[in-house]
Design a protein around this motif. Structure first.
Motif, PDB file in Angstrom:
ATOM      1  N   SER A 172       0.837  -1.200   0.000  1.00  0.00           N
ATOM      2  CA  SER A 172       0.000   0.000   0.000  1.00  0.00           C
ATOM      3  C   SER A 172       0.869   1.246   0.000  1.00  0.00           C
ATOM      4  N   ILE A 173       0.242   2.344  -0.375  1.00  0.00           N
ATOM      5  CA  ILE A 173       0.907   3.646  -0.342  1.00  0.00           C
ATOM      6  C   ILE A 173      -0.116   4.659   0.165  1.00  0.00           C
ATOM      7  N   LEU A 174       0.295   5.448   1.145  1.00  0.00           N
ATOM      8  CA  LEU A 174      -0.568   6.504   1.658  1.00  0.00           C
ATOM      9  C   LEU A 174      -0.478   7.694   0.710  1.00  0.00           C
ATOM     10  N   ILE A 175      -1.609   8.279   0.370  1.00  0.00           N
ATOM     11  CA  ILE A 175      -1.642   9.367  -0.597  1.00  0.00           C
ATOM     12  C   ILE A 175      -1.962  10.679   0.115  1.00  0.00           C
ATOM     13  N   CYS A 176      -1.053  11.640  -0.069  1.00  0.00           N
ATOM     14  CA  CYS A 176      -1.218  12.955   0.544  1.00  0.00           C
ATOM     15  C   CYS A 176      -1.405  14.009  -0.529  1.00  0.00           C
ATOM     16  N   ASP A 177      -2.006  15.110  -0.136  1.00  0.00           N
ATOM     17  CA  ASP A 177      -2.206  16.260  -1.024  1.00  0.00           C
ATOM     18  C   ASP A 177      -2.068  17.500  -0.164  1.00  0.00           C
ATOM     19  N   PHE A 231      -3.809   3.800  -1.278  1.00  0.00           N
ATOM     20  CA  PHE A 231      -3.914   3.014  -2.504  1.00  0.00           C
ATOM     21  C   PHE A 231      -3.280   1.669  -2.207  1.00  0.00           C
ATOM     22  N   THR A 232      -4.035   0.596  -2.411  1.00  0.00           N
ATOM     23  CA  THR A 232      -3.591  -0.744  -2.053  1.00  0.00           C
ATOM     24  C   THR A 232      -3.547  -1.653  -3.267  1.00  0.00           C
ATOM     25  N   GLU A 233      -2.939  -2.825  -3.068  1.00  0.00           N
ATOM     26  CA  GLU A 233      -2.933  -3.831  -4.134  1.00  0.00           C
ATOM     27  C   GLU A 233      -4.360  -4.178  -4.553  1.00  0.00           C
ATOM     28  N   ARG A 234      -5.253  -4.221  -3.591  1.00  0.00           N
ATOM     29  CA  ARG A 234      -6.659  -4.522  -3.901  1.00  0.00           C
ATOM     30  C   ARG A 234      -7.262  -3.427  -4.776  1.00  0.00           C
ATOM     31  N   ASP A 235      -6.955  -2.150  -4.498  1.00  0.00           N
ATOM     32  CA  ASP A 235      -7.437  -1.054  -5.347  1.00  0.00           C
ATOM     33  C   ASP A 235      -6.903  -1.210  -6.761  1.00  0.00           C
ATOM     34  N   LEU A 236      -5.636  -1.555  -6.887  1.00  0.00           N
ATOM     35  CA  LEU A 236      -5.027  -1.761  -8.198  1.00  0.00           C
ATOM     36  C   LEU A 236      -5.756  -2.855  -8.967  1.00  0.00           C
ATOM     37  N   MET A 237      -6.019  -3.964  -8.298  1.00  0.00           N
ATOM     38  CA  MET A 237      -6.661  -5.103  -8.947  1.00  0.00           C
ATOM     39  C   MET A 237      -8.110  -4.795  -9.331  1.00  0.00           C
ATOM     40  N   THR A 238      -8.891  -4.271  -8.394  1.00  0.00           N
ATOM     41  CA  THR A 238     -10.324  -4.122  -8.631  1.00  0.00           C
ATOM     42  C   THR A 238     -10.718  -2.829  -9.336  1.00  0.00           C
ATOM     43  N   ARG A 239     -10.023  -1.745  -9.065  1.00  0.00           N
ATOM     44  CA  ARG A 239     -10.428  -0.446  -9.601  1.00  0.00           C
ATOM     45  C   ARG A 239      -9.669  -0.023 -10.852  1.00  0.00           C
ATOM     46  N   VAL A 240      -8.541  -0.699 -11.118  1.00  0.00           N
ATOM     47  CA  VAL A 240      -7.748  -0.324 -12.285  1.00  0.00           C
ATOM     48  C   VAL A 240      -7.724  -1.475 -13.292  1.00  0.00           C
ATOM     49  N   VAL A 241      -7.100  -2.584 -12.935  1.00  0.00           N
ATOM     50  CA  VAL A 241      -6.937  -3.701 -13.870  1.00  0.00           C
ATOM     51  C   VAL A 241      -8.280  -4.270 -14.299  1.00  0.00           C
ATOM     52  N   ALA A 242      -9.123  -4.650 -13.345  1.00  0.00           N
ATOM     53  CA  ALA A 242     -10.418  -5.253 -13.674  1.00  0.00           C
ATOM     54  C   ALA A 242     -11.331  -4.270 -14.413  1.00  0.00           C
ATOM     55  N   ALA A 243     -11.150  -2.973 -14.159  1.00  0.00           N
ATOM     56  CA  ALA A 243     -11.970  -1.955 -14.824  1.00  0.00           C
ATOM     57  C   ALA A 243     -11.419  -1.558 -16.189  1.00  0.00           C
ATOM     58  N   GLY A 244     -10.244  -2.098 -16.553  1.00  0.00           N
ATOM     59  CA  GLY A 244      -9.661  -1.812 -17.858  1.00  0.00           C
ATOM     60  C   GLY A 244      -9.082  -0.415 -17.998  1.00  0.00           C
TER      61      GLY A 244
END
Length: 156
Positions: A38-43, A51-64
């Motif tokens: 995971s990575i903590l995101i600051c602004d 942002f986690t591995e799960r976010d990468l898998m479900t929200r990016v890769v699976a969503a195309g």
């Protein structure tokens, strides 16, 4: 174990803190290089999400989505589940189970303790800056070890 306070059970080696404007590809590369899930995101010096591995898998890769063109803040988890350092380990595990998350930031006196597999780190909750970090190796040969050598405890 279930009556132990969370602050007795936290772990992490090297915190990753990224900026909201970076791409998913940049964040994922940094996660891979650091062997961190995971990575903590600051602004603007404030924690905005994780942002986690799960976010990468479900929200990016699976969503195309294209990781090079997708800003990490558009796919990160912003509804963070937090634990109080004084609450019991069992209460925190129940929070994680209810939320379906694998990373649980713990806050006490303005310090956020972020846990992961065999790791813990402390960040200033106001700006996400690292205060300290800790990591333990997997433990081999634990009797009745359903966790595959994953340690779930470090004392702060």
């Amino acid at each position: 174990m279930s009556n132990r306070p969370v602050h007795d059970c936290i772990k992490r080696d090297q915190p990753l803190v990224g900026e909201a404007g970076e791409s998913v590809q940049q964040a994922a590369k940094r996660m891979a290089d650091a062997r961190c899930s995971s990575i903590l995101i600051c602004d603007g010096g404030r924690l905005r999400g994780i942002f986690t591995e799960r976010d990468l898998m479900t929200r990016v890769v699976a969503a195309g989505l294209n990781p090079d063109r997708t800003p990490v803040e558009s796919v990160m988890t912003t509804d963070l589940v937090l634990a109080d350092a004084g609450e019991s380990y069992l209460v925190s595990l129940q929070k994680m189970q209810k939320a379906g998350c694998r990373h649980l930031p713990v806050v006490q006196d303005g310090i956020m303790y972020v846990t992961g597999t065999n790791e813990c780190y402390a960040l200033d909750a106001g700006n996400g800056r690292e205060i300290w970090r800790f990591q333990r190796p997997r433990t081999r040969g634990l009797v009745g070890n359903a966790a595959g050598g994953i340690n779930r405890g470090a004392t702060v």
